[in-house]
Design an enzyme around this catalytic site. Structure first.
Site, short mmCIF file in Angstrom:
data_model
loop_
_atom_site.label_atom_id
_atom_site.label_comp_id
_atom_site.label_asym_id
_atom_site.label_seq_id
_atom_site.Cartn_x
_atom_site.Cartn_y
_atom_site.Cartn_z
N HIS A 222 85.21 -20.65 6.30
CA HIS A 222 87.04 -21.28 6.05
C HIS A 222 86.22 -22.93 5.80
O HIS A 222 86.86 -23.56 4.83
CB HIS A 222 86.71 -22.47 7.90
C1 UD1 Z 1 87.31 -28.83 11.14
C2 UD1 Z 1 85.97 -29.54 11.11
C3 UD1 Z 1 84.68 -28.25 10.71
C4 UD1 Z 1 84.80 -27.11 12.07
C5 UD1 Z 1 86.14 -26.63 11.98
C6 UD1 Z 1 86.03 -25.49 12.92
C7 UD1 Z 1 86.08 -31.65 10.19
C8 UD1 Z 1 85.70 -31.91 8.89
N1 UD1 Z 1 85.80 -30.58 9.89
O1 UD1 Z 1 87.52 -27.95 10.36
O2 UD1 Z 1 83.71 -29.09 10.97
O3 UD1 Z 1 83.72 -26.25 11.54
O4 UD1 Z 1 86.98 -27.81 12.35
O5 UD1 Z 1 87.33 -24.79 12.91
O6 UD1 Z 1 86.26 -32.00 11.38
N2 UD1 Z 1 94.77 -26.47 11.28
C9 UD1 Z 1 95.94 -25.45 11.86
N3 UD1 Z 1 96.42 -25.84 13.80
C10 UD1 Z 1 95.12 -26.30 14.22
C11 UD1 Z 1 93.96 -26.95 13.32
C12 UD1 Z 1 93.87 -26.99 12.33
O7 UD1 Z 1 97.18 -25.00 11.57
O8 UD1 Z 1 95.23 -26.38 15.67
C13 UD1 Z 1 95.31 -26.47 10.17
C14 UD1 Z 1 95.04 -27.75 9.76
O9 UD1 Z 1 96.68 -28.27 9.24
C15 UD1 Z 1 94.23 -28.07 8.57
C16 UD1 Z 1 93.69 -26.74 8.27
O10 UD1 Z 1 93.67 -25.56 9.60
O11 UD1 Z 1 95.29 -27.48 6.88
C17 UD1 Z 1 92.13 -27.41 8.89
O12 UD1 Z 1 92.07 -28.38 10.10
P1 UD1 Z 1 91.14 -29.65 10.16
O13 UD1 Z 1 91.15 -29.72 11.37
O14 UD1 Z 1 91.99 -30.84 9.13
O15 UD1 Z 1 89.62 -29.34 9.87
P2 UD1 Z 1 88.76 -27.96 9.69
O16 UD1 Z 1 89.33 -27.06 8.88
O17 UD1 Z 1 89.49 -26.44 10.77
#
Ligand code: UD1
Length: 382
Positions: A222
């Site tokens: 990821h």
């Molecule tokens: C976050 C953490 C990372 C961790 C990861 C585990 C930060 C900077 N990064 O990254 O350290 O390893 O979580 O999962 O905080 N999304 C969904 N549903 C959700 C959550 C997110 O669809 O429940 C989508 C968001 O819209 C976004 C993407 O997933 O497009 C990434 O989510 P985001 O919270 O920005 O960071 P992660 O990449 O998940």
């Protein structure tokens, strides 16, 4: 009669939930044992507010973890949802500030290195609320990762550091943190793993996919460095498929990676690559425990696989958790796909290191944290 102490426990994203769960357990146990009677009810003891920022909000990324790990309903949910990192940071800060303006707390306890960790620490500190950081002091030295910036910012304003390793202690001392603010307690993520170990269970597809202990791989990807460029993601998946010699590879796909796969011609389909939705805690760690090896770009999974003595190949150039390499089962393979095959050849030859468990990763970190918190809060009286 003691003055009541109210402190905030912050959880926002998936990797936070397994770190916060044992702290709540330990608080509850002490309450039940009578040394801090009644906790949330006790006017003279510790009271905590569990605050979910809503950074992760999908059932599979959040709700299921609360259920499986027995975390109580958060008292407050800031419901920030998706956005760029700046948008999320801003929304968390604005909403947490309102919470503190409504009712101040005596301490803000944050865990890990996600956006929620940093955002809440900043708000608390600016409002004169002390900050405690669980998993403080770890550093990858790689400022291209948002998590590293979150760690540096959070630690620069943290009052009390609860650390997982001697390396973290060393990093903090080197940056001038006084010894009496560093508490080497162990690893709360491992507290959760040890507690949940007897409850780990196979995911629903275990049978019909014909998975057998030691005869499949688990893959997670990821990090932006591996998934944001479609050519890199494809090259990495090809290298995984080639290097794993036809054994099944179970790939629980993170939402960020899912978006990439969906927007490209890569289907992720291959006879040995099995893409599934993000798994619950109990199912995911069952898969890790029984796997031949894990291939990942996560940090936390390197800790869990170390404790379960499962080989771990990390697709990153650096780590903030060096003890998973020096003591554990983890090796840094890097982000160049060509480096995967030689490492897998070593694994197939039966030459992977066995590893040992790092000091204080013994399932009792949260208990130590709660003891230290009591000393911090009630020092004057004890
Ligand atoms: C976050 C953490 C990372 C961790 C990861 C585990 C930060 C900077 N990064 O990254 O350290 O390893 O979580 O999962 O905080 N999304 C969904 N549903 C959700 C959550 C997110 O669809 O429940 C989508 C968001 O819209 C976004 C993407 O997933 O497009 C990434 O989510 P985001 O919270 O920005 O960071 P992660 O990449 O998940």
């Amino acid at each position: 009669m003691r003055t009541p102490v109210v402190f905030d426990l912050i959880a926002g994203a998936r990797p936070n939930f397994m770190k916060i769960a044992p702290i709540i357990d330990a608080l509850t146990r002490i309450g039940a044992a009578g040394s801090t009677p009644g906790l949330q009810r006790d006017p003279g003891g510790l009271r905590y507010r569990l605050i979910h920022t809503g950074q992760h909000y999908d059932r599979k990324m959040s709700g299921e973890f609360f259920e499986q790990l027995g975390i109580p309903e958060p008292e407050i949910n800031l419901e920030v949802g998706s956005g760029t990192q700046a948008e999320q940071t801003a929304a968390i800060m604005t909403r947490y500030e309102k919470v503190l303006m409504n009712q101040r707390s005596d301490l803000c306890l944050v865990v890990g290195d996600v956006t929620s960790t940093m955002a809440c620490a900043i708000v608390a500190k600016k409002m004169g609320v002390r900050v405690a950081h669980v998993e403080g002091g770890i550093r990858s030295g790689d400022l291209s990762m948002p998590e590293e910036i979150n760690r540096m910012v959070t630690d620069s304003i943290t009052d009390f550091f609860f650390t997982t390793s001697e390396t973290a202690n060393h990093n903090l001392r080197r940056s001038g943190v006084a010894e009496d603010r560093i508490f080497f307690v162990g690893n709360t993520m491992i507290d959760t793993l040890m507690k949940q170990m007897p409850r780990l269970r196979p995911p629903p597809f275990w049978e019909h996919r014909g998975l057998k202990p030691g005869q499949y791989f688990v893959l997670t990807l990821h990090r932006p460095a591996n998934v944001d460029e479609i050519t890199q993601l494809k090259a990495m998946l090809d290298a995984v498929i080639e290097g794993t010699r036809g054994l099944p590879v179970v790939f629980p796909v993170h939402p960020r990676t899912r978006k990439q796969l969906d927007s490209s011609s890569i289907t992720g389909n291959h006879s040995s690559l099995f893409c599934v939705d993000p798994l619950g805690y109990l199912e995911f760690n069952f898969l890790v425990q029984q796997a031949k090896a894990v291939i990942t770009d996560s940090g936390g999974i390197t800790e869990e696989s170390t404790v379960m003595h499962v080989p771990c190949l990390t697709l990153r150039d650096n780590t903030e958790r060096p003890e998973t390499i020096t003591l554990g089962t983890n090796e840094l393979i890097g982000t160049h796909p060509a480096r995967l095959k030689p490492a897998l050849d070593t694994l197939f030859a039966g030459n992977w290191k066995k590893g040992s468990i790092p000091p204080l990763w013994d399932g009792r970190a949260a208990e130590r944290i709660v003891q230290h918190l009591r000393t911090i809060f009630f020092k004057a009286e004890t």
